[in-house]
Motif scaffolding. Structure first.
Motif, PDB file in Angstrom:
ATOM      1  N   UNK A 136       0.835  -1.203   0.000  1.00  0.00           N
ATOM      2  CA  UNK A 136       0.000   0.000   0.000  1.00  0.00           C
ATOM      3  C   UNK A 136       0.871   1.255   0.000  1.00  0.00           C
ATOM      4  N   UNK A 137       0.315   2.335  -0.541  1.00  0.00           N
ATOM      5  CA  UNK A 137       1.022   3.617  -0.543  1.00  0.00           C
ATOM      6  C   UNK A 137       1.004   4.162   0.880  1.00  0.00           C
ATOM      7  N   UNK A 138       2.199   4.438   1.425  1.00  0.00           N
ATOM      8  CA  UNK A 138       2.296   4.875   2.821  1.00  0.00           C
ATOM      9  C   UNK A 138       2.572   6.369   2.884  1.00  0.00           C
TER      10      UNK A 138
ATOM     11  N   UNK B 285       5.528  11.619   1.403  1.00  0.00           N
ATOM     12  CA  UNK B 285       6.494  12.617   1.860  1.00  0.00           C
ATOM     13  C   UNK B 285       7.696  12.657   0.919  1.00  0.00           C
ATOM     14  N   UNK B 286       8.152  11.484   0.549  1.00  0.00           N
ATOM     15  CA  UNK B 286       9.299  11.405  -0.367  1.00  0.00           C
ATOM     16  C   UNK B 286       8.958  12.023  -1.725  1.00  0.00           C
ATOM     17  N   UNK B 287       7.778  11.713  -2.239  1.00  0.00           N
ATOM     18  CA  UNK B 287       7.357  12.259  -3.530  1.00  0.00           C
ATOM     19  C   UNK B 287       7.250  13.779  -3.458  1.00  0.00           C
TER      20      UNK B 287
ATOM     21  N   UNK C 218      -3.854   3.858  -1.216  1.00  0.00           N
ATOM     22  CA  UNK C 218      -3.098   4.596  -0.206  1.00  0.00           C
ATOM     23  C   UNK C 218      -3.788   4.377   1.135  1.00  0.00           C
ATOM     24  N   UNK C 219      -3.019   4.221   2.204  1.00  0.00           N
ATOM     25  CA  UNK C 219      -3.654   4.131   3.516  1.00  0.00           C
ATOM     26  C   UNK C 219      -4.116   5.520   3.962  1.00  0.00           C
ATOM     27  N   UNK C 220      -4.821   5.558   5.081  1.00  0.00           N
ATOM     28  CA  UNK C 220      -5.454   6.817   5.498  1.00  0.00           C
ATOM     29  C   UNK C 220      -4.439   7.934   5.725  1.00  0.00           C
ATOM     30  N   UNK C 221      -3.323   7.581   6.390  1.00  0.00           N
ATOM     31  CA  UNK C 221      -2.302   8.618   6.661  1.00  0.00           C
ATOM     32  C   UNK C 221      -1.712   9.146   5.358  1.00  0.00           C
TER      33      UNK C 221
ATOM     34  N   UNK D 174      -1.215  13.374   1.454  1.00  0.00           N
ATOM     35  CA  UNK D 174      -1.366  13.790   0.071  1.00  0.00           C
ATOM     36  C   UNK D 174      -2.201  15.060  -0.036  1.00  0.00           C
ATOM     37  N   UNK D 175      -3.278  15.092   0.730  1.00  0.00           N
ATOM     38  CA  UNK D 175      -4.144  16.269   0.696  1.00  0.00           C
ATOM     39  C   UNK D 175      -3.441  17.466   1.322  1.00  0.00           C
ATOM     40  N   UNK D 176      -2.757  17.209   2.435  1.00  0.00           N
ATOM     41  CA  UNK D 176      -2.102  18.294   3.151  1.00  0.00           C
ATOM     42  C   UNK D 176      -1.018  18.932   2.279  1.00  0.00           C
ATOM     43  N   UNK D 177      -0.206  18.100   1.648  1.00  0.00           N
ATOM     44  CA  UNK D 177       0.915  18.642   0.889  1.00  0.00           C
ATOM     45  C   UNK D 177       0.549  18.894  -0.571  1.00  0.00           C
ATOM     46  N   UNK D 178      -0.659  18.477  -0.960  1.00  0.00           N
ATOM     47  CA  UNK D 178      -1.056  18.679  -2.343  1.00  0.00           C
ATOM     48  C   UNK D 178      -0.296  17.758  -3.291  1.00  0.00           C
ATOM     49  N   UNK D 179       0.063  16.592  -2.825  1.00  0.00           N
ATOM     50  CA  UNK D 179       0.778  15.641  -3.681  1.00  0.00           C
ATOM     51  C   UNK D 179      -0.223  14.712  -4.348  1.00  0.00           C
ATOM     52  N   UNK D 180      -0.085  14.573  -5.645  1.00  0.00           N
ATOM     53  CA  UNK D 180      -1.044  13.774  -6.386  1.00  0.00           C
ATOM     54  C   UNK D 180      -0.793  12.276  -6.215  1.00  0.00           C
ATOM     55  N   UNK D 181      -1.855  11.543  -5.968  1.00  0.00           N
ATOM     56  CA  UNK D 181      -1.752  10.084  -5.916  1.00  0.00           C
ATOM     57  C   UNK D 181      -2.648   9.548  -7.028  1.00  0.00           C
TER      58      UNK D 181
END
Ligand code: GDP
Length: 478
Positions: free
Chosen positions: A415-417, A422-424, A438-441, A446-453
């Motif tokens: 699963x996407x952790x 954070x690394x992305x 992706x797991x909940x965290x 992703x939402x907090x940092x605006x990183x696309x999954x």
């Protein structure tokens, strides 16, 4: 070209109410948040006896760090080292052991405090700066803010445990940052420890250490028994020599914030890492969106310092507020300038936070890359089985051309952790999930940092999307 009344007041270093009164006298009924067009602003500025220099917002930022003078002398500077590795493999122990063994004489017995970084003098006489917030979070947070302060990453691997998931992450972090690695095989004192297994296991991650015929330095140590710590310091010094690290000490200082906190008695206490120039008492600094006059400088032993040189960590007092790790600091010529820059940065930060679609989507990345020289598309890939991950990486690499390429920062099965995200984020990359979620965290991060999954279940769709993104990255005139 418009400017708010509040902004204009701050740029002229006058009170908003005074400016509003002046504008009203001239027939403009405005409040602080109203905007003025450039011509109106110019008139009022001239009326107030200021000369007008129209600058774009980027000028405020980019003009900040003045270029070195033509005759600037670049001198060698110590390397800045971050220790990374799996939990419990001995990062903290190693940092403590190195520090204790190399306390500058006269300071032994002094109260050492954690300020986020320290500098030692190795037996060889070489100085080395260690960031002593072990783990990937600090390194990544700083990189996400554009602070690439680390010159060398030491990847610690416990000889009784070998390569573990966070070891793999550490390798990916170092690679994503383009920073050379040194492998420290730790805990060699533990009965049954097998350093050779570590080195063989590392081959699977394309880390070929010197003792296996590769070119990545490896050192066997025991943080507990203090075995061969000097060997590690020698390896760092050698790598540093190879990197030919230099800086100009003879200029106004700039660098990065390592950490900062509010102290009841002393106000804001911040640790800066000077990257160039010399920081002195009385200097006016802007750090992130905070500013102040440097009232006092001290080292990690609490000893007062007159000045701090390139690669030297220093604790400073005098900022008006608490900046964030990874924020850039810069010395400016006047308080008015400091205020202007701080306000500008605060506004940019607010705008970023307010922006609906903050973060990195593939489309935004294309826009960012539109005028970059080397066009590469960083990605983090997670899949359900090793075979499909390898197939995806292989296909993506085949898409690369002379002009554009896919740069795989990290891959994994499962699963996407949160740490994948954070690394992305640190490299502005999306996370691609193949038959995994992706797991909940991770979703929150992703939402907090605006990183696309992005999720896929058909390899062809995935490749097609990336292909589309890459072709969008090509220069339009080509
Ligand atoms: P970190 O999580 O990577 O920072 O690891 P720590 O430095 O906290 O170490 C985890 C545990 O391993 C602690 O109990 C340490 O005492 C122990 N440890 C660290 N280095 C060594 C070593 O070289 N030999 C042995 N035997 N134990 C060690």
């Amino acid at each position: 070209d418009i400017i708010t009344v509040a902004d204009l007041a701050s740029r002229m270093a006058m009170r908003q109410t005074d400016l509003i009164k002046e504008l009203m006298k001239q027939g403009h009924m405005v409040t602080a948040n109203n905007t003025l067009d450039a011509d109106t602003a110019q008139l009022i500025v001239e009326d107030m006896g200021h000369s007008v220099k129209r600058v774009s917002e980027a000028d405020v930022e980019e003009g900040l760090i003045a270029p070195d003078r033509a005759d600037a002398a670049l001198k060698p500077r110590p390397p800045v080292v971050t220790i990374m590795g799996h939990v419990d493999h001995g990062k903290t122990s190693l940092l403590d052991a190195i520090r204790k063994a190399n306390v500058v004489s006269g300071e032994a017995g002094g109260i050492t405090q954690h300020i986020g970084a320290y500098q030692i003098e190795a037996p060889s006489g070489d100085k080395i700066t260690f960031l002593d917030t072990p783990g990937h979070a600090a390194f990544t947070a700083m990189r996400a803010r554009g602070a690439n302060v680390t010159d060398i990453v030491v990847v610690v691997v416990a000889a009784d445990d070998s390569v573990m998931p966070q070891t793999e992450e550490a390798i990916s972090h170092a690679r994503a940052a383009g920073v050379p690695m040194i492998v420290a095989v730790n805990k060699i004192d533990v009965p049954g420890a097998d350093p050779n297994k570590v080195k063989t296991d590392l081959l699977r991650y394309e880390v070929q250490v010197e003792s296996m015929g590769g070119d990545i330095q490896d050192v066997e140590v025991s943080a507990l028994k203090k075995t061969n710590l000097d060997g590690l310091l020698d390896a760092i010094a050698l790598q540093a020599e190879f990197l030919e690290l230099t800086a100009n000490a003879d200029r106004e200082a700039y660098g990065s914030v390592v950490e900062a906190k509010l102290d009841k008695g002393r106000g804001t206490v911040a640790t800066f890492l000077v990257q160039a120039g010399t920081l002195k008492r009385g200097d006016i600094v802007v750090a992130g969106s905070e500013w102040g006059k440097v009232r006092a400088l001290s080292d990690e032993n609490g000893k007062p310092m007159k000045e701090a040189l390139p690669s030297q960590p220093v604790e400073i007092l005098g900022l008006g507020g608490v900046p964030e790790p990874g924020d850039q600091f810069v010395v400016v010529e006047s308080e008015a300038r400091a205020r202007e820059v701080a306000e500008y940065r605060a506004r940019v930060k607010r705008e970023k936070q307010n922006a609906q679609s903050a973060g990195t989507s593939l489309e935004q990345m294309m826009a960012q890359l539109a005028d970059a020289e080397i066009k590469d598309l960083p990605v983090v890939i997670k899949g359900d089985v090793q075979g499909s991950v390898e197939a995806i990486v292989g296909s993506l690499q085949k898409l690369s051309t002379d002009e554009v390429r896919v740069r795989v920062l990290h891959t994994g099965v499962g699963a996407i952790s949160e740490s994948d995200v954070v690394l992305a984020h640190a490299s502005g990359a999306p996370v691609i999930g193949f038959n995994v979620r992706a797991n909940a965290q991770a979703r929150q991060e992703g939402e907090r940092s605006g990183t696309e999954i992005r999720y896929y279940s058909v390899i062809y769709d995935l490749i097609d999307d990336i292909k589309g993104t890459l072709s969008g990255m090509l220069d339009p005139e080509l």
